[in-house]
Motif scaffolding. Structure first.
Motif, PDB file in Angstrom:
ATOM      1  N   GLY A  34       0.819  -1.209   0.000  1.00 54.86           N
ATOM      2  CA  GLY A  34       0.000   0.000   0.000  1.00 54.86           C
ATOM      3  C   GLY A  34       0.850   1.255   0.000  1.00 54.86           C
ATOM      4  N   TRP A  35       1.944   1.245   0.747  1.00 55.52           N
ATOM      5  CA  TRP A  35       2.861   2.373   0.774  1.00 55.52           C
ATOM      6  C   TRP A  35       3.472   2.594  -0.596  1.00 55.52           C
ATOM      7  CZ3 TRP A  35       8.101   2.546  -0.229  1.00 55.52           C
ATOM      8  CH2 TRP A  35       8.724   3.757   0.058  1.00 55.52           C
ATOM      9  N   LEU A  36       3.853   1.512  -1.255  1.00 55.56           N
ATOM     10  CA  LEU A  36       4.460   1.625  -2.575  1.00 55.56           C
ATOM     11  C   LEU A  36       3.463   2.179  -3.591  1.00 55.56           C
ATOM     12  CD1 LEU A  36       6.959   1.113  -4.319  1.00 55.56           C
ATOM     13  CD2 LEU A  36       6.063  -1.154  -4.771  1.00 55.56           C
ATOM     14  N   ALA A  37       2.226   1.716  -3.520  1.00 56.42           N
ATOM     15  CA  ALA A  37       1.199   2.213  -4.440  1.00 56.42           C
ATOM     16  C   ALA A  37       0.961   3.705  -4.217  1.00 56.42           C
ATOM     17  CB  ALA A  37      -0.089   1.434  -4.259  1.00 56.42           C
ATOM     18  N   ALA A  38       0.906   4.133  -2.961  1.00 53.57           N
ATOM     19  CA  ALA A  38       0.711   5.555  -2.662  1.00 53.57           C
ATOM     20  C   ALA A  38       1.911   6.374  -3.126  1.00 53.57           C
ATOM     21  CB  ALA A  38       0.484   5.750  -1.164  1.00 53.57           C
ATOM     22  N   PHE A  39       3.104   5.846  -2.942  1.00 50.35           N
ATOM     23  CA  PHE A  39       4.319   6.535  -3.367  1.00 50.35           C
ATOM     24  C   PHE A  39       4.351   6.701  -4.885  1.00 50.35           C
ATOM     25  CE2 PHE A  39       8.842   6.425  -4.566  1.00 50.35           C
ATOM     26  CZ  PHE A  39       9.296   7.505  -3.828  1.00 50.35           C
ATOM     27  N   LEU A  40       4.004   5.646  -5.609  1.00 52.33           N
ATOM     28  CA  LEU A  40       3.995   5.724  -7.074  1.00 52.33           C
ATOM     29  C   LEU A  40       2.913   6.669  -7.572  1.00 52.33           C
ATOM     30  CD1 LEU A  40       4.620   2.006  -8.067  1.00 52.33           C
ATOM     31  CD2 LEU A  40       6.185   3.925  -8.297  1.00 52.33           C
ATOM     32  N   PHE A  41       1.738   6.620  -6.961  1.00 53.66           N
ATOM     33  CA  PHE A  41       0.646   7.485  -7.384  1.00 53.66           C
ATOM     34  C   PHE A  41       0.976   8.943  -7.116  1.00 53.66           C
ATOM     35  CE2 PHE A  41      -3.662   9.333  -7.062  1.00 53.66           C
ATOM     36  CZ  PHE A  41      -4.113   8.971  -8.318  1.00 53.66           C
ATOM     37  N   ALA A  42       1.611   9.217  -5.972  1.00 56.41           N
ATOM     38  CA  ALA A  42       1.995  10.591  -5.651  1.00 56.41           C
ATOM     39  C   ALA A  42       3.035  11.113  -6.630  1.00 56.41           C
ATOM     40  CB  ALA A  42       2.538  10.663  -4.223  1.00 56.41           C
ATOM     41  N   GLY A  43       3.865  10.251  -7.158  1.00 55.24           N
ATOM     42  CA  GLY A  43       4.842  10.669  -8.159  1.00 55.24           C
ATOM     43  C   GLY A  43       4.255  10.804  -9.543  1.00 55.24           C
ATOM     44  N   LEU A  44       3.251   9.984  -9.844  1.00 59.04           N
ATOM     45  CA  LEU A  44       2.644  10.030 -11.174  1.00 59.04           C
ATOM     46  C   LEU A  44       1.697  11.209 -11.358  1.00 59.04           C
ATOM     47  CD1 LEU A  44       1.933   6.268 -11.910  1.00 59.04           C
ATOM     48  CD2 LEU A  44       3.542   7.764 -13.073  1.00 59.04           C
ATOM     49  N   LEU A  45       1.084  11.680 -10.288  1.00 53.42           N
ATOM     50  CA  LEU A  45       0.145  12.807 -10.415  1.00 53.42           C
ATOM     51  C   LEU A  45       0.798  14.045 -11.021  1.00 53.42           C
ATOM     52  CD1 LEU A  45      -2.153  12.764  -7.275  1.00 53.42           C
ATOM     53  CD2 LEU A  45      -2.813  12.572  -9.651  1.00 53.42           C
ATOM     54  N   PRO A  46       1.920  14.528 -10.476  1.00 54.37           N
ATOM     55  CA  PRO A  46       2.521  15.711 -11.095  1.00 54.37           C
ATOM     56  C   PRO A  46       3.059  15.430 -12.488  1.00 54.37           C
ATOM     57  CG  PRO A  46       3.676  15.134  -9.059  1.00 54.37           C
ATOM     58  CD  PRO A  46       2.585  14.164  -9.247  1.00 54.37           C
ATOM     59  N   TRP A  47       3.534  14.211 -12.720  1.00 52.54           N
ATOM     60  CA  TRP A  47       4.057  13.887 -14.044  1.00 52.54           C
ATOM     61  C   TRP A  47       2.941  13.915 -15.087  1.00 52.54           C
ATOM     62  CZ3 TRP A  47       7.792  14.030 -17.222  1.00 52.54           C
ATOM     63  CH2 TRP A  47       7.732  13.321 -18.408  1.00 52.54           C
ATOM     64  N   MET A  48       1.776  13.389 -14.759  1.00 48.62           N
ATOM     65  CA  MET A  48       0.666  13.385 -15.712  1.00 48.62           C
ATOM     66  C   MET A  48       0.248  14.806 -16.062  1.00 48.62           C
ATOM     67  SD  MET A  48      -1.694  10.103 -14.635  1.00 48.62           S
ATOM     68  CE  MET A  48      -2.102  10.757 -13.054  1.00 48.62           C
ATOM     69  N   ALA A  49       0.194  15.695 -15.056  1.00 51.03           N
ATOM     70  CA  ALA A  49      -0.165  17.092 -15.328  1.00 51.03           C
ATOM     71  C   ALA A  49       0.894  17.760 -16.189  1.00 51.03           C
ATOM     72  CB  ALA A  49      -0.330  17.853 -14.018  1.00 51.03           C
ATOM     73  N   PHE A  50       2.157  17.492 -15.895  1.00 51.17           N
ATOM     74  CA  PHE A  50       3.243  18.102 -16.651  1.00 51.17           C
ATOM     75  C   PHE A  50       3.238  17.640 -18.109  1.00 51.17           C
ATOM     76  CE2 PHE A  50       7.645  17.793 -18.196  1.00 51.17           C
ATOM     77  CZ  PHE A  50       7.981  19.130 -18.184  1.00 51.17           C
ATOM     78  N   GLN A  51       3.162  16.343 -18.336  1.00 51.96           N
ATOM     79  CA  GLN A  51       3.240  15.854 -19.714  1.00 51.96           C
ATOM     80  C   GLN A  51       1.994  16.223 -20.510  1.00 51.96           C
ATOM     81  OE1 GLN A  51       1.690  13.165 -21.523  1.00 51.96           O
ATOM     82  NE2 GLN A  51       0.234  12.658 -19.935  1.00 51.96           N
ATOM     83  N   GLU A  52       0.837  16.246 -19.863  1.00 52.03           N
ATOM     84  CA  GLU A  52      -0.374  16.641 -20.588  1.00 52.03           C
ATOM     85  C   GLU A  52      -0.328  18.118 -20.953  1.00 52.03           C
ATOM     86  OE1 GLU A  52      -5.227  16.808 -20.092  1.00 52.03           O
ATOM     87  OE2 GLU A  52      -4.018  15.992 -18.470  1.00 52.03           O
ATOM     88  N   GLY A  53       0.106  18.946 -20.021  1.00 51.24           N
ATOM     89  CA  GLY A  53       0.172  20.380 -20.284  1.00 51.24           C
ATOM     90  C   GLY A  53       1.170  20.727 -21.377  1.00 51.24           C
ATOM     91  N   VAL A  54       2.346  20.098 -21.338  1.00 51.61           N
ATOM     92  CA  VAL A  54       3.373  20.410 -22.337  1.00 51.61           C
ATOM     93  C   VAL A  54       3.013  19.824 -23.702  1.00 51.61           C
ATOM     94  CG1 VAL A  54       5.786  20.038 -22.981  1.00 51.61           C
ATOM     95  CG2 VAL A  54       5.219  20.704 -20.661  1.00 51.61           C
ATOM     96  N   SER A  55       2.583  18.564 -23.738  1.00 53.51           N
ATOM     97  CA  SER A  55       2.320  17.945 -25.046  1.00 53.51           C
ATOM     98  C   SER A  55       1.096  18.548 -25.736  1.00 53.51           C
ATOM     99  CB  SER A  55       2.172  16.434 -24.903  1.00 53.51           C
ATOM    100  OG  SER A  55       1.064  16.114 -24.106  1.00 53.51           O
ATOM    101  N   ARG A  56       0.030  18.820 -24.987  1.00 56.36           N
ATOM    102  CA  ARG A  56      -1.143  19.446 -25.604  1.00 56.36           C
ATOM    103  C   ARG A  56      -0.938  20.932 -25.836  1.00 56.36           C
ATOM    104  NH1 ARG A  56      -5.925  18.562 -22.108  1.00 56.36           N
ATOM    105  NH2 ARG A  56      -6.856  19.971 -23.588  1.00 56.36           N
ATOM    106  N   GLY A  57      -0.197  21.588 -24.950  1.00 59.33           N
ATOM    107  CA  GLY A  57       0.071  23.013 -25.101  1.00 59.33           C
ATOM    108  C   GLY A  57       0.978  23.318 -26.279  1.00 59.33           C
TER     109      GLY A  57
END
Length: 146
Positions: A34-57
């Motif tokens: 559960g800790w690992l899943a939370a750690f990965l999700f917390a890291g993926l959230l900012p990455w998803m926003a960053f890549q979506e904003g840059v690639s679509r922008g």
């Protein structure tokens, strides 16, 4: 070679060969998974926003070329709308993640100021890179992969 040394070496080899799944198997606890899943999700959230904003922008101005030609308005608005849209989607996911972490008792309300500082920094970085890519008229994939 002692048996404990051989056991540690075998565990280290399992972690090396299986990556993150080896860490979960090594700990052997549901909490570790559960800790690992939370750690990965917390890291993926900012990455998803960053890549979506840059690639679509990067292509927002080209995709809406008919609007830019017909009306007089700053074309940066198109890029900013995409970046803020990505931020809004990620904020919804972050709110749900915070609720889940609060229910698990792992939320630290005293660290919210670090979250706000990180979001502000990420918003500035994403906006700047998206505007740069839009001005160059290409996507990041063209720069990276030719």
């Amino acid at each position: 070679m002692s048996s404990t040394h051989a056991k540690k070496k075998c565990q280290a080899r399992a972690i090396d060969s299986h990556g993150l799944s080896g860490i979960v198997i090594h700990h052997g606890k549901a909490r570790a998974a559960g800790w690992l899943a939370a750690f990965l999700f917390a890291g993926l959230l900012p990455w998803m926003a960053f890549q979506e904003g840059v690639s679509r922008g990067a292509t927002a101005i080209l995709d809406n070329g008919h609007l830019v030609k017909k009306m007089r308005f700053p074309s940066q608005v198109l890029v900013l709308s995409v970046v803020f849209s990505a931020l809004a989607h990620t904020s919804i996911a972050l709110a749900l993640f915070a609720i889940l972490q609060g229910a698990r008792g792992e939320l630290d309300p005293g660290a919210v100021h670090w979250l706000l500082a990180g979001v502000a920094g990420q918003l500035g970085l994403t906006t700047g890179l998206a505007l740069l890519m839009a001005a160059l008229g290409s996507t990041p994939g063209k720069w990276l992969f030719g």
